[in-house]
Design a protein around this motif. Structure first.
Motif, mmCIF file in Angstrom:
data_model
loop_
_atom_site.group_PDB
_atom_site.id
_atom_site.type_symbol
_atom_site.label_atom_id
_atom_site.label_comp_id
_atom_site.label_asym_id
_atom_site.label_seq_id
_atom_site.Cartn_x
_atom_site.Cartn_y
_atom_site.Cartn_z
ATOM 1 N N VAL A 64 0.836 -1.350 0.011
ATOM 2 C CA VAL A 64 -0.168 0.080 -0.075
ATOM 3 C C VAL A 64 0.830 1.103 -0.093
ATOM 4 C CG1 VAL A 64 -1.874 -1.187 1.330
ATOM 5 C CG2 VAL A 64 -0.032 0.094 2.676
ATOM 6 N N LYS A 65 0.361 2.363 -0.592
ATOM 7 C CA LYS A 65 0.987 3.729 -0.387
ATOM 8 C C LYS A 65 0.227 4.301 0.721
ATOM 9 C CE LYS A 65 1.984 6.189 -3.949
ATOM 10 N NZ LYS A 65 1.780 7.030 -5.158
ATOM 11 N N VAL A 104 -4.028 1.062 -2.745
ATOM 12 C CA VAL A 104 -3.556 -0.383 -2.453
ATOM 13 C C VAL A 104 -3.306 -0.960 -3.848
ATOM 14 C CG1 VAL A 104 -5.071 -0.430 -0.415
ATOM 15 C CG2 VAL A 104 -5.894 -1.163 -2.598
ATOM 16 N N LYS A 105 -2.434 -2.220 -3.747
ATOM 17 C CA LYS A 105 -2.045 -3.014 -4.861
ATOM 18 C C LYS A 105 -3.048 -4.115 -4.898
ATOM 19 C CE LYS A 105 2.511 -1.387 -5.750
ATOM 20 N NZ LYS A 105 3.863 -1.815 -5.835
ATOM 21 N N ALA A 106 -2.623 -5.060 -5.830
ATOM 22 C CA ALA A 106 -3.707 -6.418 -5.839
ATOM 23 C C ALA A 106 -3.499 -7.078 -4.726
ATOM 24 C CB ALA A 106 -3.299 -7.174 -7.336
ATOM 25 N N GLY A 107 -4.554 -7.559 -4.162
ATOM 26 C CA GLY A 107 -4.547 -8.609 -3.300
ATOM 27 C C GLY A 107 -4.724 -7.917 -1.673
ATOM 28 N N VAL A 108 -4.858 -6.734 -1.865
ATOM 29 C CA VAL A 108 -5.102 -5.855 -0.474
ATOM 30 C C VAL A 108 -6.608 -5.718 -0.347
ATOM 31 C CG1 VAL A 108 -4.734 -3.961 0.789
ATOM 32 C CG2 VAL A 108 -3.022 -4.664 -0.545
ATOM 33 N N GLU A 109 -7.189 -6.061 0.899
ATOM 34 C CA GLU A 109 -8.566 -6.010 1.185
ATOM 35 C C GLU A 109 -8.967 -4.806 1.832
ATOM 36 O OE1 GLU A 109 -12.379 -8.094 3.510
ATOM 37 O OE2 GLU A 109 -10.217 -9.158 3.465
ATOM 38 N N GLU A 112 -13.985 9.120 2.369
ATOM 39 C CA GLU A 112 -13.349 8.740 1.194
ATOM 40 C C GLU A 112 -11.990 8.356 1.241
ATOM 41 O OE1 GLU A 112 -14.626 11.250 -1.683
ATOM 42 O OE2 GLU A 112 -16.478 10.843 -1.571
ATOM 43 N N HIS A 113 -11.308 8.362 2.538
ATOM 44 C CA HIS A 113 -9.850 7.685 2.679
ATOM 45 C C HIS A 113 -9.841 6.348 3.190
ATOM 46 C CE1 HIS A 113 -8.363 11.516 1.477
ATOM 47 N NE2 HIS A 113 -9.037 12.256 2.539
ATOM 48 N N ILE A 114 -8.935 5.568 2.855
ATOM 49 C CA ILE A 114 -8.642 4.004 3.209
ATOM 50 C C ILE A 114 -8.293 4.101 4.835
ATOM 51 C CG2 ILE A 114 -7.918 1.824 3.027
ATOM 52 C CD1 ILE A 114 -8.035 2.475 -0.174
ATOM 53 N N VAL A 115 -8.908 3.542 5.502
ATOM 54 C CA VAL A 115 -8.438 3.607 7.063
ATOM 55 C C VAL A 115 -7.962 2.372 7.620
ATOM 56 C CG1 VAL A 115 -9.215 6.172 7.458
ATOM 57 C CG2 VAL A 115 -10.269 4.052 8.211
ATOM 58 N N ALA A 116 -8.383 1.240 6.777
ATOM 59 C CA ALA A 116 -8.211 -0.130 7.243
ATOM 60 C C ALA A 116 -8.075 -1.144 6.163
ATOM 61 C CB ALA A 116 -9.247 -0.476 8.246
ATOM 62 N N VAL A 117 -6.900 -1.913 6.106
ATOM 63 C CA VAL A 117 -6.908 -2.792 5.047
ATOM 64 C C VAL A 117 -6.264 -4.266 5.730
ATOM 65 C CG1 VAL A 117 -6.286 -1.250 3.427
ATOM 66 C CG2 VAL A 117 -4.426 -2.394 4.833
ATOM 67 N N ARG A 118 -6.375 -5.150 4.927
ATOM 68 C CA ARG A 118 -6.035 -6.641 5.296
ATOM 69 C C ARG A 118 -5.265 -7.316 4.274
ATOM 70 N NH1 ARG A 118 -10.188 -10.102 8.183
ATOM 71 N NH2 ARG A 118 -11.436 -9.749 6.239
ATOM 72 N N ASN A 133 -1.592 -11.983 6.161
ATOM 73 C CA ASN A 133 -1.270 -11.962 7.164
ATOM 74 C C ASN A 133 -1.467 -10.854 8.091
ATOM 75 O OD1 ASN A 133 1.221 -12.104 5.991
ATOM 76 N ND2 ASN A 133 1.751 -11.589 7.934
ATOM 77 N N GLN A 134 -1.432 -9.775 7.296
ATOM 78 C CA GLN A 134 -1.315 -8.359 8.094
ATOM 79 C C GLN A 134 -2.601 -7.635 7.876
ATOM 80 O OE1 GLN A 134 2.511 -6.747 6.189
ATOM 81 N NE2 GLN A 134 2.314 -8.385 4.906
ATOM 82 N N ILE A 135 -2.891 -6.906 9.073
ATOM 83 C CA ILE A 135 -3.916 -6.006 9.177
ATOM 84 C C ILE A 135 -3.314 -4.736 9.491
ATOM 85 C CG2 ILE A 135 -5.888 -5.397 10.566
ATOM 86 C CD1 ILE A 135 -6.257 -8.379 11.527
ATOM 87 N N GLY A 136 -3.696 -3.559 8.651
ATOM 88 C CA GLY A 136 -2.901 -2.192 8.865
ATOM 89 C C GLY A 136 -4.150 -1.340 9.079
#
Length: 199
Positions: free
Chosen positions: A102-103, A141-146, A153-159, A162-165
């Motif tokens: 992710v960026k 985010v890149k491919a594979g990031v949920e 409208e800003h991303i604040v949580a991803v998986r 094995n990683q949760i950010g």
């Protein structure tokens, strides 16, 4: 189950309190010997990412933790922890573990919204309280990031695997759904798959 908690700077004690409340054993990671111990998950807490990144290297923790994460060790990263995981920072040339594709923009909300509180849905957990403190957000985010959650409208949580950010601090509220999701991710994976490969 034992969860390693990076305990060199920042809000690690609040995470430890929640783990204790949930009946989970934890190990404070303060040096290279700690980082090379066997543990089943890792929490990277909020705090000051530049300081944490510097201490990780000075205390001989960077490489063993990076390798464990790359091999699949489940991770919950909040605020500064998200910055440590990010593959790219849009407003900083620094790069740390680089395991999360992710960026991220550091201190993204500026002074006026430096700290704020809201509640939004996170994945299938329903609404979760979110406390933001000089928080980053995820620009792309890149491919594979949920994408698990967005605020304004800003991303604040991803998986990602094995990683949760997270941009926010779940440890500062009474809701335990985020930590339980993390613990469930540990329970549901083959722990030996990564421990046999990691140092």
């Amino acid at each position: 189950m034992i969860v390693g908690v990076l305990a060199v700077q920042g809000a690690f004690a609040e995470h430890e309190k929640i783990l204790k409340e949930l009946g989970v054993e934890y190990l404070e990671l303060r040096n290279g010997n700690d980082a090379r111990q066997d543990f089943d998950g890792l929490i990277l807490p909020g705090g000051e990412s530049t300081t944490q990144g510097k201490l990780l290297r000075e205390l001989d923790m960077f490489e063993p933790l990076q390798e464990k994460i790359a091999y699949g060790l489940p991770v919950l990263a909040t605020c500064a922890g998200l910055i440590l995981l990010a593959e790219e920072l849009s407003n900083d040339s620094a790069r740390y573990f680089g395991t999360l594709p992710v960026k991220v923009k550091r201190n993204a909300y500026g002074r006026q919204l430096g700290s704020f509180y809201t509640e939004e849905a996170v994945g299938d957990l329903g609404k979760v309280p979110m406390t933001f403190i000089r928080a980053p957000y995820i620009e792309s985010v890149k491919a594979g990031v949920e994408v698990l959650a967005e605020v304004n409208e800003h991303i604040v949580a991803v998986r990602y695997k094995n990683q949760i950010g997270l941009s926010f601090h779940p440890e500062l509220n009474e809701d335990r759904k985020i930590h339980q999701m993390f613990l469930d991710s540990i329970s549901h994976q083959d722990l030996k798959a990564w421990t046999q490969k990691a140092i």
